[in-house]
Design a protein around this motif. Structure first.
Motif, short mmCIF file in Angstrom:
data_model
loop_
_atom_site.label_atom_id
_atom_site.label_comp_id
_atom_site.label_asym_id
_atom_site.label_seq_id
_atom_site.Cartn_x
_atom_site.Cartn_y
_atom_site.Cartn_z
N UNK A 8 0.82 -1.22 0.13
CA UNK A 8 -0.14 -0.03 -0.01
C UNK A 8 0.98 1.25 0.05
N UNK A 9 1.61 1.72 -1.18
CA UNK A 9 2.44 2.50 -1.17
C UNK A 9 2.04 4.04 -0.97
N UNK A 10 2.83 4.72 -0.30
CA UNK A 10 2.53 6.31 -0.17
C UNK A 10 3.86 7.05 -0.66
N UNK A 11 3.55 7.78 -1.66
CA UNK A 11 4.57 8.52 -2.38
C UNK A 11 4.84 9.88 -1.97
N UNK A 51 9.23 6.41 -1.17
CA UNK A 51 7.99 5.52 -1.26
C UNK A 51 8.11 4.71 0.15
N UNK A 52 6.88 5.09 0.92
CA UNK A 52 6.70 4.28 2.13
C UNK A 52 5.92 3.26 1.92
N UNK A 53 6.32 2.13 2.37
CA UNK A 53 5.63 0.81 2.26
C UNK A 53 5.45 0.21 3.46
N UNK A 54 5.27 1.17 4.58
CA UNK A 54 5.07 0.65 5.94
C UNK A 54 3.40 0.49 6.09
N UNK A 55 3.07 -0.70 6.71
CA UNK A 55 3.78 -1.77 7.14
C UNK A 55 4.11 -2.64 5.99
N UNK A 56 5.28 -3.25 6.30
CA UNK A 56 5.71 -4.27 5.09
C UNK A 56 4.95 -5.24 4.92
N UNK A 57 4.27 -5.60 3.66
CA UNK A 57 3.15 -6.56 3.76
C UNK A 57 3.92 -8.09 3.77
N UNK A 58 5.21 -8.24 4.05
CA UNK A 58 5.85 -9.49 3.80
C UNK A 58 6.71 -9.68 5.33
N UNK A 59 6.89 -8.58 6.12
CA UNK A 59 7.63 -8.66 7.09
C UNK A 59 7.13 -9.90 8.22
N UNK A 81 11.50 3.46 0.94
CA UNK A 81 12.63 3.43 0.04
C UNK A 81 12.67 4.52 -0.63
N UNK A 82 14.10 5.23 -0.67
CA UNK A 82 14.40 6.26 -1.19
C UNK A 82 14.67 6.32 -2.59
#
Length: 207
Positions: free
Chosen positions: A135-138, A145-153, A198-199
């Motif tokens: 659920x990316x937030x750019x 690109x903020x992918x928190x919370x990681x879907x796979x963590x 992600x930067x």
């Protein structure tokens, strides 16, 4: 933005496919035999996984050029958007740009921080990440690109390092296929495995 799709919907939710993708990202032009030896999977299973990855635009195949007799082997590489270009990936990128342009016309807002080429890269990247279960937030200004919370963590915590490298490679592949100034820099460090930012950077710029 979220689709409500479970993580299992993604072609790379299976760690076996992630492992195969990691192998062909690290060393392109691999054969079925090489992948079988590296993973311990049955050849038919490897073929099925590769076909799924090809169908999603993540992997491309090519026949080996031979100068001797014998059937040429099929060589598999990760689509990188440049040297190993997937027609499926290119189609996805074009479609994402068209949808992004339409949304910006229908829902005008503040002037974008990025030029058109970079916006189209972001359009493609966001759609690919959503398909992968994120659920990316750019942030266009900070190029994050903020992918928190990681879907796979949680589901694949023991494979976090490989997963992160594979996803970063996929992100760069999509940006390259879209064409434009943006590239992946790296993940921002965090003590929380669920946190993933992600930067991005402008290609050629100092990280």
């Amino acid at each position: 933005m979220t689709t409500g799709r479970p993580v299992g919907y993604s072609a790379i939710s299976s760690y076996s496919r992630v492992e195969i993708l990691h192998l062909v990202q690290e060393q392109p032009r691999r054969t079925i035999t090489e992948i079988v030896e590296a993973t311990g999977l049955h050849p038919n299973t490897v073929r099925e996984h590769l076909q799924r990855l090809i169908d999603e635009g993540y992997v491309v195949s090519a026949a080996e050029h031979r100068t001797t007799r014998g059937r040429p082997r099929v060589l598999y590489s990760a689509a990188d958007g440049i040297l190993a270009s997937s027609p499926i990936q290119r189609r996805k990128v074009r479609a994402a740009a068209e949808r992004g342009d339409l949304m910006r016309r229908v829902l005008p807002g503040a002037a974008p921080e990025l030029d058109t080429e970079a916006l189209h890269q972001v359009d493609a990247l966001v759609e690919d990440l959503i398909d992968a279960g994120f659920d990316p937030l750019v942030d266009e200004r900070e190029l994050t690109v903020d992918l928190t919370p990681c879907a796979h963590a949680s589901s694949q915590a023991e494979h976090r390092e490989v997963l992160c490298r594979v996803h970063l490679g996929l992100m760069q592949s999509v940006l390259s296929a879209a064409g434009g100034p943006l590239a992946v820099d790296d993940m921002r460090p965090s003590c929380d495995p669920r946190e993933c930012v992600v930067q991005l950077m402008f290609a050629g710029a100092t990280a």
